[in-house]
Design a protein around this motif. Structure first.
Motif, short mmCIF file in Angstrom:
data_model
loop_
_atom_site.label_atom_id
_atom_site.label_comp_id
_atom_site.label_asym_id
_atom_site.label_seq_id
_atom_site.Cartn_x
_atom_site.Cartn_y
_atom_site.Cartn_z
N GLU A 118 0.83 -1.21 0.00
CA GLU A 118 0.00 0.00 0.00
C GLU A 118 0.86 1.26 0.00
O GLU A 118 0.56 2.24 -0.68
CB GLU A 118 -0.93 -0.01 1.22
CG GLU A 118 -2.08 -1.01 1.10
CD GLU A 118 -2.96 -1.03 2.34
OE1 GLU A 118 -2.66 -0.27 3.30
OE2 GLU A 118 -3.94 -1.78 2.36
N THR A 122 0.74 4.02 -2.98
CA THR A 122 0.21 5.37 -2.74
C THR A 122 1.29 6.43 -2.66
O THR A 122 0.99 7.60 -2.42
CB THR A 122 -0.61 5.39 -1.43
OG1 THR A 122 0.22 4.97 -0.34
CG2 THR A 122 -1.82 4.48 -1.53
N LYS A 251 -6.32 7.71 -0.77
CA LYS A 251 -5.11 7.51 -1.56
C LYS A 251 -5.15 6.18 -2.32
O LYS A 251 -4.77 6.10 -3.49
CB LYS A 251 -3.87 7.56 -0.66
CG LYS A 251 -3.44 8.95 -0.27
CD LYS A 251 -2.12 8.92 0.51
CE LYS A 251 -1.61 10.32 0.80
NZ LYS A 251 -0.30 10.30 1.50
N LEU A 252 -5.63 5.14 -1.63
CA LEU A 252 -5.74 3.83 -2.28
C LEU A 252 -6.75 3.86 -3.42
O LEU A 252 -6.57 3.22 -4.45
CB LEU A 252 -6.12 2.76 -1.26
CG LEU A 252 -5.00 2.32 -0.31
CD1 LEU A 252 -5.55 1.45 0.81
CD2 LEU A 252 -3.92 1.57 -1.08
N ALA A 255 -4.99 5.66 -6.30
CA ALA A 255 -3.75 5.06 -6.80
C ALA A 255 -3.99 4.21 -8.05
O ALA A 255 -5.03 3.57 -8.20
CB ALA A 255 -3.13 4.20 -5.70
#
Length: 299
Positions: A118, A122, A251-252, A255
């Motif tokens: 992750e 990100t 953010k995920l 992304a």
């Protein structure tokens, strides 16, 4: 409906294989199992596991090494994620680990690997305070909903027509849904806050009036037909208490998942990896030389 780059089953295999091969000081020919029918050596176990999961397991072990050399995941972060998932699963958590042949420590290793991925995924992704505040506002509404998930829009429209015509939702979900959980539950999702679902699903569900059927909603999983059966206010704490988790979630969502493999490939090349076991020499060839992604088809 959440994503994970690696599966728990594979992570468990990694732990087992690394346990077999990690102690270089021990005698590989010494018996780790003895019986009247014959002994089993550490080397025999390693060779057997190498044949079944060796290349995949080595890939994951190397990915973990190169990501850990570039990004930091603290024990505190791992524990926080572990405690969160354990709380969310409730009484079913121990059963879930048992079904996966996993221990709590093994599951923490899996979590650490996902957190490393992750962070790589990100890196450089920006989220504004305004976006965080909007997501926090959404999270203050808790939804109770059900859905039918299908593979294509034509089938979704067929499902929508049946439901609009008065068909029983649970029966339609059991007949049409590609998601096993929806088949078993009749599509029931129970209570959830919007951050627990993919954005397309959450946005559509929040916009629905109670007891109305949505038009087909496209997400990475397919096409959803959604019905929100109830809404209520959720006590989720203050914005400050939720800011870090909301920022991570956004953010995920932003992304580009396709960027992870090239990033890992670059780190591997920089690490100058040399695989000494001839049988595993080509384990990471596909990662070192990934095929270029095909251009997305025009809609």
């Amino acid at each position: 409906m959440k994503k994970s780059v690696l599966t728990l089953t594979l992570a468990a295999s990694v732990l087992a294989l690394s346990a077999c091969s990690g102690d270089s000081a021990s005698d590989d020919s010494s018996a780790i199992v003895t019986s009247k029918a014959g002994d089993i050596s550490k080397n025999e176990l390693y060779e057997e596991m190498k044949q079944s999961v060796g290349k995949q397991a080595l890939q994951v072990l190397i990915i973990e090494k190169v990501l850990a050399s570039e990004y930091e995941v603290s024990d505190k972060e791992v524990k926080a994620q572990f405690d969160k998932e354990k709380k969310e699963m409730g009484e079913g958590f121990d059963q879930y680990l048992a079904q996966q042949g996993q221990t709590e420590e093994g599951y923490k290793k899996y979590i650490r690997l996902n957190l490393l991925q992750e962070k790589a995924l990100t890196e450089g992704v920006k989220v504004s305070d305004k976006e965080v505040e909007a997501q926090y506002k959404n999270m203050q509404t808790e939804l109770n909903a059900r859905h039918v998930l299908v593979a294509d829009e034509a089938t979704a429209k067929e499902v929508k027509a049946k439901l609009d015509g008065g068909a029983d939702f649970a029966e339609v979900a059991k007949e049409y849904s590609t998601e096993q959980a929806a088949q078993e539950s009749g599509g029931e999702l129970g209570w959830f806050t919007p951050d627990k679902m993919v954005k397309e699903f959450s946005d559509a569900a929040l916009a629905l009036e109670k007891n109305t059927i949505s038009e087909p909603v496209k997400s990475e999983f397919g096409f959803h037909i959604i019905e929100v059966t109830d809404k209520r206010e959720a006590d989720i704490g203050t914005l400050e208490e939720n800011k870090a988790e909301i920022t991570k979630t956004l953010k995920l969502q932003k992304a580009d998942t396709a960027s992870l493999l090239p990033k890992v490939s670059k780190l591997m090349k920089e690490a100058d990896i040399k695989i000494k076991d001839e049988d595993l020499k080509d384990s990471i060839d596909q990662i070192l030389n990934p095929e270029p992604a095909e251009p997305a088809a025009a809609e």
